[in-house]
Design a protein around this motif. Sequence first.
Motif, short mmCIF file in Angstrom:
data_model
loop_
_atom_site.label_atom_id
_atom_site.label_comp_id
_atom_site.label_asym_id
_atom_site.label_seq_id
_atom_site.Cartn_x
_atom_site.Cartn_y
_atom_site.Cartn_z
N LEU A 25 11.05 55.46 -47.68
CA LEU A 25 11.22 56.22 -48.75
C LEU A 25 12.33 57.09 -48.65
CD1 LEU A 25 7.69 57.52 -49.71
CD2 LEU A 25 8.92 55.72 -50.52
N ALA A 26 13.47 56.93 -49.27
CA ALA A 26 14.71 57.57 -49.12
C ALA A 26 14.79 58.82 -49.92
CB ALA A 26 15.83 56.51 -49.32
N SER A 27 15.12 59.85 -49.23
CA SER A 27 15.57 61.19 -50.10
C SER A 27 17.09 61.42 -50.32
CB SER A 27 14.83 62.39 -49.60
OG SER A 27 15.12 62.59 -48.20
N LYS B 246 -2.12 52.53 -48.22
CA LYS B 246 -1.61 52.72 -49.45
C LYS B 246 -0.43 53.55 -49.23
CE LYS B 246 -5.94 52.22 -52.06
NZ LYS B 246 -6.81 52.81 -53.12
N PRO B 247 0.56 53.53 -49.93
CA PRO B 247 1.86 54.36 -49.74
C PRO B 247 1.33 55.70 -50.55
CG PRO B 247 2.47 52.40 -50.74
CD PRO B 247 1.17 52.43 -50.84
N PRO B 248 2.15 56.90 -49.99
CA PRO B 248 1.75 58.25 -50.44
C PRO B 248 1.86 58.27 -51.90
CG PRO B 248 4.11 58.02 -49.43
CD PRO B 248 3.29 56.60 -49.12
N ALA B 249 0.94 59.39 -52.45
CA ALA B 249 1.17 59.51 -53.89
C ALA B 249 2.39 59.60 -54.69
CB ALA B 249 0.17 60.50 -54.01
N GLU B 250 3.41 60.08 -53.96
CA GLU B 250 4.58 60.43 -54.48
C GLU B 250 5.36 58.86 -54.95
OE1 GLU B 250 5.39 61.77 -50.30
OE2 GLU B 250 3.73 61.83 -51.89
N GLY C 286 2.06 57.81 -61.62
CA GLY C 286 0.78 58.67 -62.01
C GLY C 286 -0.52 58.33 -61.86
N GLN C 287 -0.78 57.01 -61.68
CA GLN C 287 -2.31 56.72 -61.38
C GLN C 287 -2.69 57.45 -59.88
OE1 GLN C 287 -3.94 55.48 -63.63
NE2 GLN C 287 -2.63 54.19 -64.93
#
Length: 280
Positions: free
Chosen positions: A8-10, A77-81, A87-88
């Motif tokens: 995940l890139a920021s 699972k990947p993180p919620a963000e 949004g699920q």
Amino acid sequence: MLTGALVLASAGIAHAGDDPDVDAGKCQVIKFCVGVGVDDESSGSGSGSGGQAGGSQGGSDSSDSRLKCKYTKIDPKPPAEHPAWKGQDLAEYDMYFRGCSEGAFDNPDGFIIVPEGQPPVPQVDPQELAQRAVDSMTLLGPDIASPRAAGKYTVGVPMWMWVNQSATTYGPNTASASAGGITVTATAKVSKIVWQMGDGASVTCNGPGTPYQASEGMAQSPTCGHVYSKTSAGAKNGKFPVTATSTWTIDWQGGGQAGQLTEIRQTNVQVAIGELQVVR
């Protein structure tokens, strides 16, 4: 079981000593395991039969007759963000990566989410399958029986127009296509034929027309006809260009849906119209 990583890139931050034109960025590496992929092989096929003027021909769509998708579950699972969750609640859903052969579905590659514990279900548009079934039918333009290019026709004498009927030129023609566990069946039939007579007149016939019989004499056709008021002498090559345009109406159902499609086909013929010769 394979081990991989989801990155995940920021927003990026440049570091001292780095090339000033390169944005190093910040990355968060999430380790996950890839479970066994689920292959879905679906077939999209159809059959058409019939012929023109007594013959027979069929068609099938072989360009994508074997559509294959592979679903790879992401675990943990990947993180919620992660944007793929849309949004699920990740506690209630599983995430898969879907990769499909080209042309299998709209936007075939990407993340999908399904209710937790349920297998991934391919997203198939029943109307797309209906169109695939129609494409396999080899629908053609009208098989014109009259007027004929070699026929002799006269100003003021009723012309009877009719077409030969077959599965590919008039219908009914039925075919099916399947993918992702869904089968759609479509039935096509000509609903009308519009005749452009070449002299500026247009005649719409809601059926195949009535074949002429010598016993009818000078009577007009009860279903589909035209009377020319001038000769074709002034037309190109001395003949009127007659165009018969058929409208195919296709009813389809499957995958819990139903609908209607339309296809247009044309056939052309050159017709000579002469004057009545009076012998004295």
